[in-house]
Enzyme design. Structure first.
Site, PDB file in Angstrom:
ATOM      1  CE  LYS A  54      -3.961   1.189  -1.558  1.00  0.00           C
ATOM      2  NZ  LYS A  54      -4.132   0.173  -0.545  1.00  0.00           N
ATOM      3  CE1 TYR A  65      -4.815   0.725   4.097  1.00  0.00           C
ATOM      4  CE2 TYR A  65      -3.438  -0.478   5.622  1.00  0.00           C
ATOM      5  CZ  TYR A  65      -3.740  -0.088   4.345  1.00  0.00           C
ATOM      6  OH  TYR A  65      -2.976  -0.504   3.311  1.00  0.00           O
ATOM      7  CB  SER A 120      -0.903   0.031   1.225  1.00  0.00           C
ATOM      8  OG  SER A 120      -2.166  -0.409   0.863  1.00  0.00           O
ATOM      9  CB  VAL A 164      -0.406  -6.050   3.852  1.00  0.00           C
ATOM     10  CG1 VAL A 164      -1.660  -5.403   4.385  1.00  0.00           C
ATOM     11  CG2 VAL A 164      -0.457  -6.216   2.345  1.00  0.00           C
ATOM     12  CE1 TYR A 221      -4.137  -0.530  -4.863  1.00  0.00           C
ATOM     13  CE2 TYR A 221      -4.520  -2.869  -5.250  1.00  0.00           C
ATOM     14  CZ  TYR A 221      -4.353  -1.808  -4.372  1.00  0.00           C
ATOM     15  OH  TYR A 221      -4.388  -2.035  -3.020  1.00  0.00           O
TER      16      TYR A 221
HETATM   17  N1  GLU Z   1      -1.910  -5.172  -2.458  1.00  0.00           N
HETATM   18  C1  GLU Z   1      -2.592  -5.083  -1.196  1.00  0.00           C
HETATM   19  C2  GLU Z   1      -4.096  -5.153  -1.411  1.00  0.00           C
HETATM   20  O1  GLU Z   1      -4.578  -4.567  -2.345  1.00  0.00           O
HETATM   21  C3  GLU Z   1      -2.206  -3.825  -0.502  1.00  0.00           C
HETATM   22  C4  GLU Z   1      -2.870  -3.643   0.831  1.00  0.00           C
HETATM   23  C5  GLU Z   1      -2.004  -3.010   1.860  1.00  0.00           C
HETATM   24  O2  GLU Z   1      -0.786  -2.958   1.768  1.00  0.00           O
HETATM   25  O3  GLU Z   1      -2.568  -2.549   2.862  1.00  0.00           O
HETATM   26  O4  GLU Z   1      -4.799  -5.777  -0.666  1.00  0.00           O
END
Ligand code: GLU
Length: 338
Positions: free
Chosen positions: A80, A253, A77, A271, A201
């Protein structure tokens, strides 16, 4: 050489600061058994939970590198933030915020509930729905290859590559993200090819980085988008303000509020166990620790940042000059009823 980090209200040497970080790592390590590695992406489930590394790159001063800070892991993530930076530069805030909001969601990172029931736009660009919407915009302007080049540049790391094994592992298990992407299409948020947006993505999430490459990136964010050695501007000052504000309010989050209270450093988690932390005007920090808490944030990494945020005065709400060291002049108890 002194650095921009304060300890006990004084600037300390590199060695003194390093010793403090070393001790904080030992405290943080105790948290590892309380978490678990992510396994909803099967390849991530193979990570050794006991790894922990940190790289601190002050705006002035030398890097501090401890533990597993050269180990490669997938950015997940944290990508992002790269996509958000590029989208802000390409489209500007006005166009971007026509597609996604800038509000904390209070929901899990991969939730569809709020998006379906309460909102026509994803809550923010740092949850999956928001980032997939941003991917839908980006694919009309840039290729994945362009993004990879930009990621290498921003992180000052030529060795960043697409981890194909993790990418394929996630693509074969990403029903939830696929559902989000099609929901976004149904709401006309994604107007490009949905499957292309999803692939883009997921590829961005599968870039292999290190704690040091994240610290390099964070250092530039902390320095208003400018390289502290080269003086080169990578990102506009106004966009930096937006990115760091979103990191503080939405970067962890549905744990963002508690984390802001406890640590107070704009941070984005992934994650894969990474943390990108921007101590504004002071230092960029990259952390790697794949054992995660229930919200999906590195459990030892968050503890480590909490420890050093206090000791090195890295929180956004500590002053960078020495005025905060002044003792208080009056006590609130003076106002209490006697
Ligand atoms: N590739 C992961 C997903 O889309 C990233 C989520 C994350 O790092 O929080 O679930």
């Amino acid at each position: 050489m002194p650095n921009t980090l304060h300890v006990d209200y004084e600037l300390k040497t590199h060695d003194e600061t390093e010793q403090i970080v070393r001790e904080a790592m030992e405290v943080a390590r105790q948290e590892i058994p309380k978490g678990a590695v992510a396994d909803y992406i099967p390849e991530l489930g193979k990570a050794d939970p006991n790894q922990l590394g940190i790289c601190i790159y002050p705006i002035q001063g030398e890097k501090i590198k401890l533990g597993d800070c050269d180990k490669r892991f997938t950015i997940q993530s944290i990508s992002k933030i790269i996509s958000l930076c590029v989208a802000l530069e390409l489209f500007g805030p006005q166009k971007l915020f026509e597609k996604v909001e800038a509000e904390p969601s209070g929901e899990a990172f991969n939730s569809l509930v709020e998006l379906d029931l309460n909102s026509n736009k994803p809550y923010n660009p740092l949850i999956n729905s928001g980032a997939i919407a941003v991917a839908g915009m980006l694919i009309e302007e840039v290729s994945f290859h362009d993004m990879l080049r930009f990621a290498k540049e921003l992180c000052d790391d030529d060795d960043i590559v697409l981890n194909k094994t993790v990418y394929e592992s996630e693509m074969s298990t990403c029903s939830r993200n696929r559902a989000i992407a099609y929901l976004l299409e149904s709401k006309n948020i994604i107007e490009s090819d949905v499957e292309d947006a999803l692939r883009f993505y997921t590829k961005m999430c599968s870039l292999d980085v290190t704690a040091e490459s994240l610290a390099n990136f964070a250092n530039r964010l902390a320095n208003d988008g400018v390289g502290n050695v080269s003086g080169r501007r990578y990102l506009s000052s106004e966009n930096m303000r937006i990115v760091k504000t979103l990191m503080l309010t939405c970067g962890m989050y549905d744990g963002s509020g508690t984390y802001a209270v406890q640590v107070g450093i704009p941070t984005k988690s992934g994650v894969g166990g990474g943390l990108l932390a921007v101590s504004d005007k002071r230092a960029g920090i990259g952390v790697f620790g794949p054992s995660l808490d229930a919200k999906g944030n590195s459990i030892a990494g968050c503890r480590l940042l909490k420890e050093i945020a206090g000791k090195l005065r890295l929180s956004l709400f500590y002053d960078t000059d020495m005025i905060s060291a002044k003792p208080i002049d009056y006590s609130l108890h003076d106002f209490q009823k006697r």
